[in-house]
Design a protein around this motif. Structure first.
Motif, PDB file in Angstrom:
ATOM      1  N   ARG A   1     -55.751  25.198  22.407  1.00 22.76           N
ATOM      2  CA  ARG A   1     -54.484  25.924  22.567  1.00 22.76           C
ATOM      3  C   ARG A   1     -54.715  27.308  23.128  1.00 22.76           C
ATOM      4  NH1 ARG A   1     -51.075  29.438  19.729  1.00 22.76           N
ATOM      5  NH2 ARG A   1     -48.863  28.827  19.637  1.00 22.76           N
ATOM      6  N   LEU A   2     -53.923  27.648  24.134  1.00 24.33           N
ATOM      7  CA  LEU A   2     -53.896  28.998  24.693  1.00 24.33           C
ATOM      8  C   LEU A   2     -52.472  29.527  24.637  1.00 24.33           C
ATOM      9  CD1 LEU A   2     -55.974  28.337  27.932  1.00 24.33           C
ATOM     10  CD2 LEU A   2     -56.744  29.739  26.004  1.00 24.33           C
ATOM     11  N   GLU A   3     -52.344  30.802  24.332  1.00 27.93           N
ATOM     12  CA  GLU A   3     -51.028  31.438  24.355  1.00 27.93           C
ATOM     13  C   GLU A   3     -51.143  32.735  25.133  1.00 27.93           C
ATOM     14  OE1 GLU A   3     -47.448  32.614  21.224  1.00 27.93           O
ATOM     15  OE2 GLU A   3     -49.121  31.320  20.616  1.00 27.93           O
ATOM     16  N   VAL A   4     -50.347  32.825  26.184  1.00 28.33           N
ATOM     17  CA  VAL A   4     -50.483  33.934  27.132  1.00 28.33           C
ATOM     18  C   VAL A   4     -49.117  34.556  27.382  1.00 28.33           C
ATOM     19  CG1 VAL A   4     -51.305  34.612  29.427  1.00 28.33           C
ATOM     20  CG2 VAL A   4     -52.387  32.692  28.231  1.00 28.33           C
ATOM     21  N   ARG A   5     -49.066  35.884  27.399  1.00 26.36           N
ATOM     22  CA  ARG A   5     -47.831  36.593  27.743  1.00 26.36           C
ATOM     23  C   ARG A   5     -47.897  36.976  29.224  1.00 26.36           C
ATOM     24  NH1 ARG A   5     -47.455  40.472  23.832  1.00 26.36           N
ATOM     25  NH2 ARG A   5     -45.941  39.308  22.593  1.00 26.36           N
ATOM     26  N   LEU A   6     -46.854  36.579  29.963  1.00 28.26           N
ATOM     27  CA  LEU A   6     -46.819  36.788  31.407  1.00 28.26           C
ATOM     28  C   LEU A   6     -45.618  37.629  31.808  1.00 28.26           C
ATOM     29  CD1 LEU A   6     -47.396  33.059  32.444  1.00 28.26           C
ATOM     30  CD2 LEU A   6     -49.128  34.867  32.496  1.00 28.26           C
ATOM     31  N   PRO A   7     -45.726  38.404  32.876  1.00 29.22           N
ATOM     32  CA  PRO A   7     -44.536  39.051  33.437  1.00 29.22           C
ATOM     33  C   PRO A   7     -43.550  37.984  33.904  1.00 29.22           C
ATOM     34  CG  PRO A   7     -46.556  40.011  34.340  1.00 29.22           C
ATOM     35  CD  PRO A   7     -46.961  38.767  33.605  1.00 29.22           C
ATOM     36  N   ASP A   8     -42.274  38.227  33.696  1.00 29.92           N
ATOM     37  CA  ASP A   8     -41.245  37.258  34.073  1.00 29.92           C
ATOM     38  C   ASP A   8     -40.910  37.426  35.552  1.00 29.92           C
ATOM     39  OD1 ASP A   8     -39.299  35.367  34.109  1.00 29.92           O
ATOM     40  OD2 ASP A   8     -37.829  36.481  32.928  1.00 29.92           O
ATOM     41  N   ARG A   9     -41.803  36.916  36.379  1.00 26.89           N
ATOM     42  CA  ARG A   9     -41.580  36.982  37.825  1.00 26.89           C
ATOM     43  C   ARG A   9     -42.200  35.765  38.499  1.00 26.89           C
ATOM     44  NH1 ARG A   9     -45.224  41.793  37.424  1.00 26.89           N
ATOM     45  NH2 ARG A   9     -47.341  41.079  37.899  1.00 26.89           N
ATOM     46  N   VAL A  10     -41.755  35.520  39.707  1.00 31.75           N
ATOM     47  CA  VAL A  10     -42.196  34.351  40.465  1.00 31.75           C
ATOM     48  C   VAL A  10     -43.712  34.368  40.649  1.00 31.75           C
ATOM     49  CG1 VAL A  10     -42.057  33.179  42.692  1.00 31.75           C
ATOM     50  CG2 VAL A  10     -39.995  34.149  41.661  1.00 31.75           C
ATOM     51  N   GLY A  11     -44.327  33.215  40.404  1.00 30.08           N
ATOM     52  CA  GLY A  11     -45.744  33.052  40.690  1.00 30.08           C
ATOM     53  C   GLY A  11     -46.680  33.242  39.524  1.00 30.08           C
TER      54      GLY A  11
ATOM     55  N   ARG B   1     -50.136  31.305  38.836  1.00 33.13           N
ATOM     56  CA  ARG B   1     -51.412  32.017  38.742  1.00 33.13           C
ATOM     57  C   ARG B   1     -52.193  31.538  37.518  1.00 33.13           C
ATOM     58  NH1 ARG B   1     -53.431  37.352  37.177  1.00 33.13           N
ATOM     59  NH2 ARG B   1     -51.526  37.767  36.000  1.00 33.13           N
ATOM     60  N   LEU B   2     -51.487  31.304  36.388  1.00 34.75           N
ATOM     61  CA  LEU B   2     -52.139  30.833  35.174  1.00 34.75           C
ATOM     62  C   LEU B   2     -52.688  29.419  35.357  1.00 34.75           C
ATOM     63  CD1 LEU B   2     -52.849  30.984  32.157  1.00 34.75           C
ATOM     64  CD2 LEU B   2     -50.485  30.282  31.659  1.00 34.75           C
ATOM     65  N   THR B   3     -51.860  28.510  35.868  1.00 33.78           N
ATOM     66  CA  THR B   3     -52.316  27.129  36.046  1.00 33.78           C
ATOM     67  C   THR B   3     -53.404  27.050  37.110  1.00 33.78           C
ATOM     68  OG1 THR B   3     -50.505  26.687  37.606  1.00 33.78           O
ATOM     69  CG2 THR B   3     -50.133  26.152  35.276  1.00 33.78           C
ATOM     70  N   GLY B   4     -53.333  27.931  38.117  1.00 36.59           N
ATOM     71  CA  GLY B   4     -54.376  27.959  39.141  1.00 36.59           C
ATOM     72  C   GLY B   4     -55.720  28.374  38.558  1.00 36.59           C
ATOM     73  N   PHE B   5     -55.703  29.337  37.651  1.00 38.48           N
ATOM     74  CA  PHE B   5     -56.936  29.764  36.972  1.00 38.48           C
ATOM     75  C   PHE B   5     -57.567  28.587  36.239  1.00 38.48           C
ATOM     76  CE2 PHE B   5     -59.025  30.945  33.059  1.00 38.48           C
ATOM     77  CZ  PHE B   5     -59.900  31.952  33.429  1.00 38.48           C
ATOM     78  N   LEU B   6     -56.744  27.829  35.509  1.00 41.99           N
ATOM     79  CA  LEU B   6     -57.264  26.698  34.744  1.00 41.99           C
ATOM     80  C   LEU B   6     -57.766  25.590  35.676  1.00 41.99           C
ATOM     81  CD1 LEU B   6     -54.509  26.556  31.972  1.00 41.99           C
ATOM     82  CD2 LEU B   6     -56.831  27.462  31.759  1.00 41.99           C
TER      83      LEU B   6
END
Length: 208
Positions: free
Chosen positions: A136-146, A150-155
């Motif tokens: 399990r990973l939990e990540v806080r992201l800015p609410d903006r396009v992309g 970017r997160l799924t691309g890293f994985l």
């Protein structure tokens, strides 16, 4: 996931002329809490174990047998229902707002299933991927396009497969993403994410 994916069928029902004692015995025998009430093929009400207990406790114990009252006398007549193609989250919202424990499922007026709070909890477990071995990973992201890309691309670059991904908005123009992945080595992934500038909430940073 739709209501038809989690609803129970066939549905155990009673008629309005059944006694409360008979209905309660059926609930206990089948291990259920809700009984749709059918008359001439139509849904005309619903009765629960709580309805029966309240009804019998309010009747005069010195009068006629409390359990001999009929289901039609105490059932809820205005029944909130669902459709098989309703999303499960919509069913959950309706049940939460109405403070009810189940939704009979109707299709073209016919009773085709019933969905309960337990069924929706099972759906949540499946949606979050916890029924399969995963990290399990939990990540806080800015609410903006992309940002999710970017997160799924890293994985993806690290050969990590995503079992499930849920996200929801928080105050302050941010989104929290909860990701289930096919590895238990989430601390290593978390450190890599932090090095790339992600705000990782889980797993927490190791003290050493």
């Amino acid at each position: 996931m739709l209501v038809q994916d989690v609803m129970r069928f066939p549905v155990i029902t009673v008629g309005p002329g059944v006694t409360l004692e008979e209905a309660y015995r059926l609930l206990l025998e089948k291990g259920i809490r809700h009984l749709p009430v059918m008359e001439e093929g139509r849904l005309v009400g619903i009765i629960t174990d709580r309805d029966i207990r309240l009804a019998t406790s309010h009747l005069n114990p010195k009068g006629p047998c409390p359990g001999c009252a009929q289901v039609g006398e105490v059932m809820t007549r205005e029944v909130v229902t669902a459709h098989p193609l309703d999303p499960v989250e919509e069913a959950a919202r309706v049940m939460r707002e109405r403070k009810i424990g189940c939704l009979p499922v109707l299709e073209d007026g016919a009773l085709v299933g019933i969905v309960t709070g337990i069924d929706l909890l099972d759906a949540l477990l499946k949606l979050t991927g916890v029924t399969e071995p995963s990290g399990r990973l939990e990540v806080r992201l800015p609410d903006r396009v992309g940002e999710l890309f970017r997160l799924t691309g890293f994985l993806a670059k690290r050969g990590v497969n995503i079992h499930s991904l849920l996200s929801y908005p928080e105050d302050g123009d941010v989104v929290r993403a909860v990701v289930r992945v096919n590895t238990l080595e989430t601390h290593l992934l978390a450190e890599g994410l932090r090095q790339e500038g992600f705000e990782v909430l889980w797993p927490p940073k190791k003290p050493w």
